[in-house]
Write an enzyme that holds these catalytic residues in place. Structure first.
Site: not given
Length: 291
Positions: A184, A197
């Site tokens: 990400s 996360y």
């Protein structure tokens, strides 16, 4: 024909919406685009077999459809609660003339990860592409708001499962095989509300580059995709409703990406034509600076 990327897909503001994790595509407004009408294959992956975690919805679903249209047989790992989404994409894959193996269960368990690889080998006789894509995401304003179990779930799902699956698959991957991990842009620009996360996504990027070096001597390529804000069920399950309304507005292209817009990145990494590409982390993020 060329398409203006700024207005190809819906732009904010969006309707705030909420679903329990992991969320269903059918309940999102607007519906995500998985490439059903736009992705055209050309046989790049003909004869190959792919295992995709989280392949029932979101990015994984777009990748599964693209791989099928490129000629691959596809196995999809997903949670039981996602059975309807999984059946939907399986039907689309089979309509392309490819076989689809549905593998429900929880990849947080090492034994289940071994079972997944075994089932793929039993069904197809080989494994050529492993896509470690499934993830868990939840938000919290403050560190004190993150429960211990929730913290562990982020790492169990996002990083430990990746380790279990890669380890289980390696004895069966031959030279020319490809491992593709979903990281990400958060590894570079971590939002303050997504601490665990973002940490897992940084770990995935590190794992990708390390394994690319380690597995080069075996002829196995390892690469990663770094998505920006993408319109998937993750938006409805892992972000505050107020933040959902403006998702993508701070990206240079002015909108969130759609799953279909990432599929080509995974096909690129899986395509044998790109055999010199390993250890790469490819941002697909609408122009967010990554320096």
């Amino acid at each position: 024909m060329p398409v203006d990327p700024r207005n190809r897909y819906p732009q904010p503001p969006f309707e705030g919406q909420s679903q329990p994790f992991p969320g269903l595509s059918s309940k999102m407004t607007p519906q995500p685009d998985y490439g059903e009408k736009t992705y055209q294959g050309s046989g790049k992956l003909k004869g190959q077999v792919a295992l995709i975690t989280g392949g029932d919805s979101g990015i994984g679903r777009a990748v599964a459809l693209a791989f099928a249209r490129e000629g691959a047989e596809v196995a999809i790992s997903y949670l039981e609660t996602e059975s309807q989404d999984a059946k939907d994409i399986a039907g689309q894959i089979e309509s392309e003339g490819r076989r689809c193996l549905l593998l429900p269960g929880d990849i947080r368990e090492a034994t289940h990860c071994k079972l997944l690889v075994g089932r793929v080998l039993e069904k197809f006789g080989r494994l050529d592409i492993l896509v470690n894509n499934a993830a868990f995401q939840n938000w919290a304003e403050h560190l004190e708001d993150i429960g211990d179990d929730e913290w562990r779930r982020h790492f169990d799902t996002n990083t430990h499962a990746l380790f279990y699956l890669t380890k289980a698959a390696l004895p069966h991957l031959k030279p020319g095989a490809s491992i593709i991990n979903t990281s990400s842009v958060n590894l570079k620009t971590p939002p303050q509300i997504l601490v665990p996360y973002s940490m897992t996504k940084a770990a995935i990027a590190n794992f990708t580059v390390s394994m690319a070096q380690q597995l080069a001597s075996r002829g196995i390529r390892v690469n990663g995709v770094m998505p920006g804000p993408i319109w998937t069920p993750f938006i409805a399950t892992g972000m505050p409703e107020e933040a959902q309304k403006s998702i993508g507005s701070d990206v240079p292209l002015g909108r969130p990406g759609q799953p279909a817009e990432l599929a080509g990145a995974y096909v690129y990494f899986a395509d044998p034509l790109n055999s010199y590409t390993t250890g790469a982390l490819l941002p697909v993020n609408g122009g967010m600076p990554m320096l």
